[in-house]
Scaffold this motif. Structure first.
Motif, PDB file in Angstrom:
ATOM      1  N   ASN A  73       0.808  -1.222   0.000  1.00 42.53           N
ATOM      2  CA  ASN A  73       0.000   0.000   0.000  1.00 42.53           C
ATOM      3  C   ASN A  73       0.843   1.274   0.000  1.00 42.53           C
ATOM      4  O   ASN A  73       0.308   2.360  -0.172  1.00 42.53           O
ATOM      5  CB  ASN A  73      -0.896   0.007   1.236  1.00 42.53           C
ATOM      6  CG  ASN A  73      -1.858  -1.150   1.234  1.00 42.53           C
ATOM      7  OD1 ASN A  73      -2.810  -1.174   0.468  1.00 42.53           O
ATOM      8  ND2 ASN A  73      -1.606  -2.137   2.092  1.00 42.53           N
ATOM      9  N   VAL A  74       2.140   1.107   0.195  1.00 45.99           N
ATOM     10  CA  VAL A  74       3.031   2.255   0.357  1.00 45.99           C
ATOM     11  C   VAL A  74       3.972   2.415  -0.826  1.00 45.99           C
ATOM     12  O   VAL A  74       4.189   3.516  -1.317  1.00 45.99           O
ATOM     13  CB  VAL A  74       3.852   2.112   1.662  1.00 45.99           C
ATOM     14  CG1 VAL A  74       4.715   3.350   1.894  1.00 45.99           C
ATOM     15  CG2 VAL A  74       2.945   1.868   2.854  1.00 45.99           C
ATOM     16  N   CYS A  75       4.544   1.309  -1.261  1.00 51.19           N
ATOM     17  CA  CYS A  75       5.491   1.333  -2.370  1.00 51.19           C
ATOM     18  C   CYS A  75       4.874   0.704  -3.614  1.00 51.19           C
ATOM     19  O   CYS A  75       3.978  -0.133  -3.509  1.00 51.19           O
ATOM     20  CB  CYS A  75       6.773   0.594  -1.993  1.00 51.19           C
ATOM     21  SG  CYS A  75       7.733   1.442  -0.698  1.00 51.19           S
ATOM     22  N   THR A 203       5.729   5.897  -3.473  1.00 49.90           N
ATOM     23  CA  THR A 203       4.774   6.642  -4.298  1.00 49.90           C
ATOM     24  C   THR A 203       3.342   6.149  -4.164  1.00 49.90           C
ATOM     25  O   THR A 203       2.465   6.611  -4.888  1.00 49.90           O
ATOM     26  CB  THR A 203       5.168   6.532  -5.788  1.00 49.90           C
ATOM     27  OG1 THR A 203       5.112   5.150  -6.185  1.00 49.90           O
ATOM     28  CG2 THR A 203       6.566   7.079  -6.043  1.00 49.90           C
ATOM     29  N   GLY A 204       3.071   5.182  -3.259  1.00 49.70           N
ATOM     30  CA  GLY A 204       1.763   4.555  -3.184  1.00 49.70           C
ATOM     31  C   GLY A 204       0.664   5.423  -2.607  1.00 49.70           C
ATOM     32  O   GLY A 204       0.899   6.562  -2.184  1.00 49.70           O
ATOM     33  N   PRO A 205      -0.566   4.908  -2.538  1.00 51.84           N
ATOM     34  CA  PRO A 205      -1.710   5.680  -2.042  1.00 51.84           C
ATOM     35  C   PRO A 205      -1.648   5.978  -0.548  1.00 51.84           C
ATOM     36  O   PRO A 205      -2.363   6.845  -0.061  1.00 51.84           O
ATOM     37  CB  PRO A 205      -2.913   4.792  -2.381  1.00 51.84           C
ATOM     38  CG  PRO A 205      -2.353   3.417  -2.502  1.00 51.84           C
ATOM     39  CD  PRO A 205      -0.976   3.581  -3.042  1.00 51.84           C
ATOM     40  N   PHE A 206      -0.798   5.256   0.187  1.00 55.00           N
ATOM     41  CA  PHE A 206      -0.572   5.537   1.593  1.00 55.00           C
ATOM     42  C   PHE A 206       0.908   5.820   1.826  1.00 55.00           C
ATOM     43  O   PHE A 206       1.770   5.255   1.138  1.00 55.00           O
ATOM     44  CB  PHE A 206      -0.991   4.358   2.478  1.00 55.00           C
ATOM     45  CG  PHE A 206      -2.476   4.172   2.608  1.00 55.00           C
ATOM     46  CD1 PHE A 206      -3.213   4.912   3.533  1.00 55.00           C
ATOM     47  CD2 PHE A 206      -3.133   3.265   1.808  1.00 55.00           C
ATOM     48  CE1 PHE A 206      -4.584   4.738   3.649  1.00 55.00           C
ATOM     49  CE2 PHE A 206      -4.507   3.076   1.913  1.00 55.00           C
ATOM     50  CZ  PHE A 206      -5.236   3.816   2.832  1.00 55.00           C
ATOM     51  N   LEU A 219      -0.174   3.928   8.733  1.00 54.23           N
ATOM     52  CA  LEU A 219      -0.048   4.566   7.423  1.00 54.23           C
ATOM     53  C   LEU A 219      -1.047   5.707   7.334  1.00 54.23           C
ATOM     54  O   LEU A 219      -2.122   5.644   7.927  1.00 54.23           O
ATOM     55  CB  LEU A 219      -0.329   3.569   6.292  1.00 54.23           C
ATOM     56  CG  LEU A 219       0.460   2.267   6.265  1.00 54.23           C
ATOM     57  CD1 LEU A 219       0.032   1.437   5.068  1.00 54.23           C
ATOM     58  CD2 LEU A 219       1.955   2.529   6.250  1.00 54.23           C
ATOM     59  N   LYS A 220      -0.721   6.741   6.568  1.00 51.26           N
ATOM     60  CA  LYS A 220      -1.638   7.855   6.353  1.00 51.26           C
ATOM     61  C   LYS A 220      -1.857   8.040   4.851  1.00 51.26           C
ATOM     62  O   LYS A 220      -0.995   7.721   4.031  1.00 51.26           O
ATOM     63  CB  LYS A 220      -1.075   9.144   6.967  1.00 51.26           C
ATOM     64  CG  LYS A 220       0.260   9.570   6.390  1.00 51.26           C
ATOM     65  CD  LYS A 220       0.784  10.820   7.095  1.00 51.26           C
ATOM     66  CE  LYS A 220       2.166  11.217   6.522  1.00 51.26           C
ATOM     67  NZ  LYS A 220       2.709  12.409   7.218  1.00 51.26           N
ATOM     68  N   ARG A 221      -3.028   8.529   4.498  1.00 48.65           N
ATOM     69  CA  ARG A 221      -3.361   8.728   3.084  1.00 48.65           C
ATOM     70  C   ARG A 221      -2.429   9.740   2.436  1.00 48.65           C
ATOM     71  O   ARG A 221      -2.122  10.791   3.024  1.00 48.65           O
ATOM     72  CB  ARG A 221      -4.810   9.185   2.952  1.00 48.65           C
ATOM     73  CG  ARG A 221      -5.249   9.366   1.495  1.00 48.65           C
ATOM     74  CD  ARG A 221      -6.757   9.480   1.386  1.00 48.65           C
ATOM     75  NE  ARG A 221      -7.280  10.679   2.002  1.00 48.65           N
ATOM     76  CZ  ARG A 221      -8.556  10.854   2.350  1.00 48.65           C
ATOM     77  NH1 ARG A 221      -9.441   9.889   2.133  1.00 48.65           N
ATOM     78  NH2 ARG A 221      -8.954  11.983   2.903  1.00 48.65           N
ATOM     79  N   PHE A 222      -1.990   9.433   1.218  1.00 45.42           N
ATOM     80  CA  PHE A 222      -1.160  10.349   0.436  1.00 45.42           C
ATOM     81  C   PHE A 222      -2.063  11.050  -0.565  1.00 45.42           C
ATOM     82  O   PHE A 222      -2.494  10.469  -1.559  1.00 45.42           O
ATOM     83  CB  PHE A 222      -0.055   9.569  -0.269  1.00 45.42           C
ATOM     84  CG  PHE A 222       0.863  10.414  -1.106  1.00 45.42           C
ATOM     85  CD1 PHE A 222       1.417  11.587  -0.613  1.00 45.42           C
ATOM     86  CD2 PHE A 222       1.187  10.035  -2.407  1.00 45.42           C
ATOM     87  CE1 PHE A 222       2.268  12.372  -1.388  1.00 45.42           C
ATOM     88  CE2 PHE A 222       2.037  10.807  -3.193  1.00 45.42           C
ATOM     89  CZ  PHE A 222       2.573  11.970  -2.675  1.00 45.42           C
ATOM     90  N   LYS A 233      -9.509   5.572   0.316  1.00 43.46           N
ATOM     91  CA  LYS A 233     -10.771   6.017   0.912  1.00 43.46           C
ATOM     92  C   LYS A 233     -10.651   6.205   2.423  1.00 43.46           C
ATOM     93  O   LYS A 233     -11.532   6.797   3.051  1.00 43.46           O
ATOM     94  CB  LYS A 233     -11.878   5.008   0.581  1.00 43.46           C
ATOM     95  CG  LYS A 233     -12.227   4.956  -0.911  1.00 43.46           C
ATOM     96  CD  LYS A 233     -13.315   3.939  -1.189  1.00 43.46           C
ATOM     97  CE  LYS A 233     -13.800   4.029  -2.645  1.00 43.46           C
ATOM     98  NZ  LYS A 233     -12.722   3.760  -3.609  1.00 43.46           N
ATOM     99  N   ALA A 234      -9.590   5.650   3.001  1.00 39.58           N
ATOM    100  CA  ALA A 234      -9.357   5.813   4.441  1.00 39.58           C
ATOM    101  C   ALA A 234      -8.234   6.826   4.659  1.00 39.58           C
ATOM    102  O   ALA A 234      -7.230   6.812   3.950  1.00 39.58           O
ATOM    103  CB  ALA A 234      -8.990   4.485   5.077  1.00 39.58           C
ATOM    104  N   LYS A 235      -8.412   7.687   5.643  1.00 36.72           N
ATOM    105  CA  LYS A 235      -7.368   8.658   5.954  1.00 36.72           C
ATOM    106  C   LYS A 235      -6.176   7.988   6.646  1.00 36.72           C
ATOM    107  O   LYS A 235      -5.056   8.486   6.581  1.00 36.72           O
ATOM    108  CB  LYS A 235      -7.926   9.764   6.844  1.00 36.72           C
ATOM    109  CG  LYS A 235      -8.974  10.638   6.179  1.00 36.72           C
ATOM    110  CD  LYS A 235      -9.484  11.696   7.148  1.00 36.72           C
ATOM    111  CE  LYS A 235     -10.556  12.551   6.498  1.00 36.72           C
ATOM    112  NZ  LYS A 235     -11.103  13.573   7.448  1.00 36.72           N
TER     113      LYS A 235
END
Length: 537
Positions: A73-75, A203-206, A219-222, A233-235
């Motif tokens: 979810n991150v990379c 560069t991922g969504p989180f 993790l936090k939303r990017f 959809k989740a912060k």
């Protein structure tokens, strides 16, 4: 073996495939779900369980369920492995294979790392080259075994040159081997990259937020994520480390944790009727195997290995170990790893495989003809979960049934993990189990690991004809020729049985009542699954 009661699970889903009838009333044992209900909107946060804390989230060392569950979810990688096990563009908008030994990737423009810096071809080069550096010691070095060089060949172009044609290389670019990290971050963080204090910068969504060792990773939303179709959809997502199976299930049932992959098998029946959420099953490429780690002892004779497999009550393991949610494996890979092969050839090549039906009496005769007369074999075990215990008991019973004298060596989980990385840890161990998944939709991901000298060829098995078939399959891009050569390698492996296939089972995931939107699939190890989870109406 004490069998668990089998509960027929007819799960509601948007779409799915029923699997073989096992219950008294003929209802399907389980149903695969391709997608859960769409979310109705965003959610502030959700909590997710991991059965173990990652040692690191450095992509070069992420070759296990816990770190990959987070890192997916991150990379991101050059390509993307989708829930239906197809591949599509990722950080590369496209690729070309102008010569058999050249792969050229066009890097996506307009992508930013979580620190705000733009993605460049230099970042791709630095990221891929780490897997070639012996000082890194990447767990994914195998995917780069044929790579000669990785070079920037244009403003947003990277070319990988191979020493010999390798059709699997490009497929690996959709998994961890294709991960791209900021070159500046890699240089600045050095050996601290991926640890709890530094995290990662991808560069991922989180984006990585915090990591409290022994407790949780957040993790936090990017919000500047490039792919709006997968905007999170989740912060926030909070991963909690719950190694105890009972604690994990209780957390689901209390609502303290919103969900988790790899649900404990002995809780399937309980969670299938839970009022706190739903249990789902999805596509998997995992096969439970018994690895033959010592070919110098009595198991060095293929006839003894064949006899042992015939004496293992694999249907009993499926029933007792996973509540009937699975099938006896006829191969070391699942059928869906052949999705890229001409489907007209798949059925014949699977039907041609040797069969080892449960027959202890015949197995004992075969073992006796191979000279079995009470020799000792050591089976490594660890209190990982209930199905691991059941597998060990079944293999112990089978070894006894064919005239061997089994000894159980129970080790701690960390020492058990060492069996897969340290040859010294395998000394004196004849058999140990694994749940082996493929990271690409290609049977060569499994069979290539059994090639002579391969890192994961734990028993040092060697067969020249097998190696030649693997090389032939890897050296061609023609789907039919690739499938034919891979099928030959599979046939040899199933005759010689360097590993004993036990059973396959679907991916399992529990979703609490607050959330939905997930696509259950083994691709969660490389695909940003958490981005699709949102509020449930």
């Amino acid at each position: 073996m004490a069998a668990l009661p089998l509960t027929a699970l007819a799960l509601t889903s948007c779409s799915g495939t029923a699997h073989p009838a096992s219950s008294a009333d003929g209802a399907p044992a389980y149903r695969l779900t391709t997608r859960t209900a769409s979310s109705t909107g965003d959610v502030d946060s959700f909590t997710w369980s991991l059965f173990a804390e990652p040692v690191s989230i450095d992509y070069a060392f992420s070759f296990d369920y816990p770190p990959n569950t987070v890192l997916s979810n991150v990379c991101e990688s050059l390509l993307r492995w989708n829930p239906d096990l197809t591949t599509s563009p990722g950080l590369a908008t496209g690729y070309a294979n102008p010569t058999p030994t050249t792969w050229v990737y066009t890097i996506r423009s307009g992508v930013r790392f979580h620190d705000g810096t733009p993605l460049t071809a230099d970042d791709v080069v630095a990221s891929l080259r780490r897997n070639l550096d012996p000082n890194t010691g990447s767990d994914w070095a195998y995917a780069f075994r044929n790579v000669k060089s990785v070079d920037k060949t244009g403003p947003m172009q990277v070319t990988v040159t191979l020493n010999t044609p390798d059709s699997t290389f490009n497929a690996y670019m959709a998994a961890s081997p294709g991960t791209v990290e900021s070159a500046a971050t890699l240089q600045a963080d050095g050996k601290d990259y991926g640890n709890p204090a530094r995290g990662v910068n991808c560069t991922g969504p989180f984006a990585f937020s915090s990591w409290t060792p022994g407790q949780s990773l957040v993790l936090k939303r990017f919000d500047d994520y490039w792919d709006q179709s997968l905007r999170a959809k989740a912060k926030q997502v909070k991963f909690v480390f719950l190694s105890d199976e009972t604690a994990r299930v209780n957390a689901f049932q209390s609502g303290e944790v919103d969900g988790g992959w790899m649900v404990p098998a002995d809780s399937y029946a309980q969670l299938a009727t839970s009022s706190k959420g739903k249990l789902y099953y999805g596509q998997n490429t995992t096969v439970a195997d018994e690895v033959v780690g010592n070919l110098q002892g009595p198991l060095g004779d293929a006839r003894v290995r064949q006899a042992l497999l015939m004496a293992i009550d694999r249907k009993g393991i499926v029933k007792a170990g996973v509540g009937g949610i699975g099938e006896v494996a006829d191969s070391l890979v699942t059928r869906n790893t052949w999705n890229n092969s001409p489907q007209s050839t798949v059925d014949p090549l699977l039907k041609a495989l040797p069969q080892y039906p449960y027959d202890p009496a015949k197995a004992k005769q075969l073992a006796a003809s191979a000279g079995v007369h009470g020799q000792s074999v050591v089976i490594a075990s660890s209190p990982l979960d209930s199905q691991s215990t059941i597998i060990t008991q079944a293999v112990e019973q089978a070894a006894t049934a064919i005239g061997l004298k089994p000894q159980i060596d129970t080790v701690s989980p960390d020492k058990y993990t060492a069996l897969f990385t340290d040859p010294a840890a395998r000394k004196g161990i004849d058999l140990f189990e694994t749940f082996w998944y493929t990271s690409i939709t290609d049977p060569l991901d499994m069979y290539g690991s059994l090639r002579t000298g391969a890192f994961s060829n734990y028993g040092n098995w060697s067969d020249p004809q097998f190696d030649a078939a693997v090389d032939q399959a890897a050296g061609t891009s023609d789907p039919a020729a690739h499938a034919a050569a891979a099928a030959k390698a599979q046939q040899i492996a199933m005759e010689q049985l360097p590993w004993l296939p036990l059973y396959s089972e679907p991916v399992s995931v529990f979703l609490g009542n607050r959330i939905t939107g997930l696509q259950p699939s083994i691709d969660y190890l490389y695909y940003p699954w958490a981005a699709e989870i949102g509020a449930k109406g």
